[in-house]
Enzyme design. Structure first.
Site, PDB file in Angstrom:
ATOM      1  N   HIS A 111       0.896  -1.175  -0.068  1.00 21.64           N
ATOM      2  CA  HIS A 111       0.023  -0.043  -0.052  1.00 21.64           C
ATOM      3  C   HIS A 111       0.859   1.225  -0.042  1.00 21.64           C
ATOM      4  CE1 HIS A 111      -3.258  -2.660   1.072  1.00 21.64           C
ATOM      5  NE2 HIS A 111      -2.698  -3.011   2.226  1.00 21.64           N
TER       6      HIS A 111
ATOM      7  N   HIS B 196      -7.854  -3.976  -0.084  1.00 25.48           N
ATOM      8  CA  HIS B 196      -7.093  -4.885  -0.786  1.00 25.48           C
ATOM      9  C   HIS B 196      -7.914  -5.706  -1.886  1.00 25.48           C
ATOM     10  CE1 HIS B 196      -6.501  -5.028   3.643  1.00 25.48           C
ATOM     11  NE2 HIS B 196      -5.257  -5.037   3.282  1.00 25.48           N
TER      12      HIS B 196
END
Ligand SMILES: Nc1ncnc2c1ncn2[C@@H]1O[C@H](COP(=O)(O)OP(=O)(O)O)[C@@H](O)[C@H]1O
Ligand SMILES: Nc1ncnc2c1ncn2[C@@H]1O[C@H](COP(=O)(O)OP(=O)(O)O)[C@@H](O)[C@H]1O
Ligand SMILES: [Mg+2]
Ligand SMILES: [Mg+2]
Ligand SMILES: [Mg+2]
Ligand SMILES: [Mg+2]
Lengths: 216, 335, 335, 216
Positions: C58, C222
């Site tokens: 991320h 995700h």
């Protein structure tokens, strides 16, 4: 027989040139995709729109200032190299043109030469570098030669259009050395330079506009 | 197929993106004239102003670098297209007010240079004290003998904005700003690699094609082809190939001090950039070259293209100090 | 087909990406213990420490927010996977040294919460003064009645790091840090939209599928499916739909003060984010809601996924002051 | 007839469980792709590797500390929810197990129950929520029932494996309410929960390991 170019004739020339570009703009963008960024056609659409607007506007009958204003508005198209160069060309034509309502063949030749000089100052490209110069330079030469032979505008424009077309065709066999295309060199062999093709279309349009003007 | 971008009218991108920038950073920038980005709080009178021009579609560059310590004005063109000279002159005229002079920073791309040349002519005709610096950092794959004019402008302009912006902020003369800008420019080299193409947000077309297992070194800022098309390589190998060329081109010797900027093209993740930076850092260490400063992020992008640019620059004390000087530009804040 | 990412061994991503981060920001962060990112210069003794934990992939989140004014430690897991409790406990123990207490900030994802719960048990067994705050900002599409526990953690954690980090830096007590963190958390809502999938950099597989003309509102961090799959919409329409839900869920009334964070997912360009931000800003204005602060960029991404998150937070004077407080974290510098 | 479980038996059980997981890891990841992030299989590979390493290591013969260490190393797998939970399970088993070199069926039942309690403390999920609890809870119950009926470990493990399998199968008809899958609700109907399937595989493996141990 057209001996003088005034605002009316210019309107006809620009309208016909705009038609030529509109018919071919997708092809122009496609040519620009070979090694450029593929936007040449859409830039040219906006350039010819300026040409139409300039000749339609009521603001001036003075060809010199009409062309200077046109040059400025074409530069303002924000289309990258071609609009900057064509804007420079028109504005250089305006600087060189007599401040008259109409001009004859020799005066138009001088105006074209002034436009070409103005481009040369900022472009750095020479004939043979595979740019619009390869069409513009022979077109202006041909026009000047015809003018100095006392031919009329129609004849001179026909020669100029033919020379521009030949110049544009010749770029097929050249390797790009200027503009965005220069970094891919060999890739551009076999395909003409988009800017040169546009010049050929513009001059062909100028001639057709004059023809049409005579007919009507 | 519809373009997978969050936009409204594809022919109305420029005013909307600039409006968004100005709304997001009201304390840093504002819009003036015709699509010109200026500082929210103009620089004090009597100081040199920095102006740049260039196409959009590279966000945050170029307009994201307007702010205290960097640019005063950014004249923004349509997607990938230079702004025309009329708007550039408009900016130069604004910049010249209450100022001893204007430094115009221009990336070496045909359209930009043309607009800049026309602008310079007009400025000189109007007696505006303006100097121009052309950023020519982008080297080509495999051509170490390239001349400065053959190199095109990549992310290197950002380093010039930063150091020249810092001198201008100090209140130094136009000549001094030009000297610093030129020193930075001459000592900077960049090289780009692309892995996946991007979509032109106005036309909806991809800007180049690349095989499923290919990458290309030497690409331009707008997807212009490079000459280093090859099979995809690992992060370490890619960094190695690119850094070799950069160091050779700039003639960097052991013991010298470098700034490295790693500039993501759009879709390449920061995860990857960190992994590549690790490789760069290790190679420099192995060669005894000092990595004195660095920046890793997305500075000048090419839409959602996958790839990155490595920029290296030879730094002396003066340049390091100016690089470190404060900046509050929206997308380049110095601590 | 080879994955189009600049990596080396896909099973060795974590140590390499962290090493790259530490090499790029040697003055801000360093690596300690087992894949734990810490400040280069530890916070003065006697002040509360902030620790977070979460998967990688991320970037720049979460470790890019370690630095003065924000996090003290970030325990980084493998791609999209929570770090196990042993490493979290390791970080808590380091953080607890010379400190009156530790605030653990955890995003509401199953794996993260499990590791955090186990960690909290162990910390309590060892008499370490630690408090935990769970960030639960992510609302789902079309469910305005969701309870806090149903909301998962999106970019909202960043706001909590920022304001809690600022109080901790001031030297306030653990209880005070917890109070601020909770106030921020309770007043924050986020909603995500995705337009194109991403590739998991270890497996090489796409993380979800979406039709050529589809977008999905309500996706997780995700690529977890949302419930708002629909035909693609324009930037203005998308912003409108999302903002309506956010404002209703947080119960924002006219006259209130909001912070808006627009967080790109990876491949969505800043050009698009600016255009979306313009829409957000106009809608708020039309509703008489005050946009007091904003941030637009890539903060917590999902690889090269196309899409973004809109985060809104109700701000009072205290929170605004803490949001403005200095920070030198690699990817969140405050002016 | 195996009446006592020592390190040797544990090694056999773990080895067989690891084989089961290795045969099915791609299927497990696929199940996790329905609504999760598709990594469950690869996490389980690392979990069973820890199980093998723990039982092979020379460090201790004490089953309690062996299981506690195993729990810690499984948690350290950093694989997300499942490794955290399974690590908690083993470490809870270790806390509940007698600190002996070998344990009988009732003691193993108590250990399993301790593991289940430890998970319950951190998991928040209940049977019916479509998680690994739907397989683990019935498996542990079945084992305890058999132990209290004085059955041997082999018989108890067979019942536990059967119960785990039935529990895993039952998750097909459930809607996920926990973990990453909870946000997609209905989508998971028809496909079993990956964590529950893993539990069934582990218990089936434990039983096969015991069977094999007897044969050799
Ligand atoms: N320096 C130059 N001198 C002359 N013509 C040029 C020069 N640079 C570019 N051109 C012309 O411009 C054309 C490309 O125009 P266009 O695609 O509209 O602009 P851009 O390259 O900025 O996208 C080229 O085909 C070439 O004819
Ligand atoms: N709170 C929970 N309680 C019990 N089991 C859970 C919980 N959260 C997740 N699980 C289990 O974990 C499995 C997913 O494991 P895995 O994919 O390895 O982890 P992650 O979801 O972090 O990627 C689910 O199928 C479910 O059985
Ligand atoms: Mg072009
Ligand atoms: Mg262009
Ligand atoms: Mg996972
Ligand atoms: Mg999973």
């Amino acid at each position: 027989m057209t001996e003088e170019i005034g605002k009316f004739e210019l309107t006809q020339m620009f309208a016909a040139a705009a038609r030529k570009i509109r018919e071919q703009h997708e092809y122009l963008s496609q040519l620009d995709s070979v090694a450029g960024d593929g936007d040449h056609g859409s830039t040219m659409l906006r350039v010819v729109q300026c040409m139409e607007e300039a000749s339609h506007s009521d603001s001036t009958e003075n060809l010199g200032s009409l062309l200077r204003d046109l040059g400025w508005s074409v530069m303002g198209v924000d289309g990258g190299a071609s609009s900057a160069l064509l804007g420079t060309f028109f504005s250089g034509m305006g600087d060189a043109a007599a401040d008259k309502k109409s001009i004859d063949c020799r005066e138009l030749a001088r105006a074209f030469e002034g436009g070409l000089r103005a481009i040369a100052k900022v472009s750095r490209a020479k004939p043979g570098d595979k740019t619009m110069m390869d069409a513009l330079d022979p077109a202006v030469s041909a026009f000047r030669t015809m003018a100095s032979l006392d031919k009329n505008v129609m004849q001179a424009m026909e020669e100029a259009a033919t020379a521009a077309q030949a110049g544009a065709d010749s770029t097929k066999n050249l390797v790009a050395r200027f503009g965005r295309a220069k970094f891919v060199g060999e890739k551009t062999l076999g395909s003409p330079d988009p800017g040169a093709v546009s010049i050929a279309l513009l001059f062909r349009g100028f001639h057709e506009g004059l023809l049409q003007e005579r007919r009507t | 197929m519809q373009m997978k971008k969050f936009i409204n009218d594809p022919h109305h991108l420029l005013p909307e993106l600039l409006e968004g920038l100005a709304l997001a950073f009201p304390r840093q920038v504002r819009l003036v004239g015709t699509n010109i980005v200026a500082r929210a709080v103009p620089k004090a009178a009597g100081k040199v102003r920095l102006v740049t021009l260039g196409g959009s579609g590279h966000e945050p560059g170029l307009s994201g670098f307007v702010g205290e310590g960097m640019l005063d004005y950014s004249v923004t063109g349509e997607i990938f297209a230079a702004p025309g000279a009329p708007r550039c002159i408009e900016a130069i005229q604004m910049a010249a007010k209450d100022s001893p002079g204007v430094l115009l920073v221009v990336l070496n791309h045909a359209g930009d240079v043309l607009s800049a040349n026309i602008t310079m002519q007009a400025a000189k005709k109007n007696n505006i004290p303006v100097q121009m610096v052309l950023t020519r950092d982008g080297i080509s794959y495999g051509q170490n003998s390239d001349s400065a004019n053959d190199r095109r402008g990549l992310v290197g302009c950002m380093a010039v904005y930063k150091v020249a912006g810092a001198v201008a902020e100090q209140g130094d003369s136009l000549d001094e700003c030009l000297r610093i800008a030129q020193k930075m420019e001459e000592n900077t080299r960049s090289l780009a690699v692309a892995l996946r193409t991007a979509t032109h947000p106005s036309t909806g077309h991809t800007i180049f094609e690349l095989g499923d297992d290919e990458m290309e070194i030497g690409m331009g800022q707008h997807g212009e082809a490079g000459t280093g098309r090859m099979k995809m390589k690992s992060a370490d190998e890619t960094a190695g190939i690119m850094l070799d060329m950069l160091l050779e081109n700039l003639g960097v010797a052991a013991g010298e001090n470098l700034l490295v900027v790693l500039n993501g093209s759009g879709a390449t993740t920061l995860m990857e950039l960190w992994i590549v930076f690790r490789a760069v850092s290790k190679i420099l260490k192995a060669r005894n070259i000092n990595l004195v400063r660095s920046a890793v992020g997305e500075f000048i992008t090419t839409q959602e293209q996958a790839g990155f640019q490595i920029m290296i620059a030879r730094m002396d004390t003066e340049l390091v100090r100016l690089w470190d000087a404060p900046s509050n530009a929206p997308y380049f804040v110095t601590r």
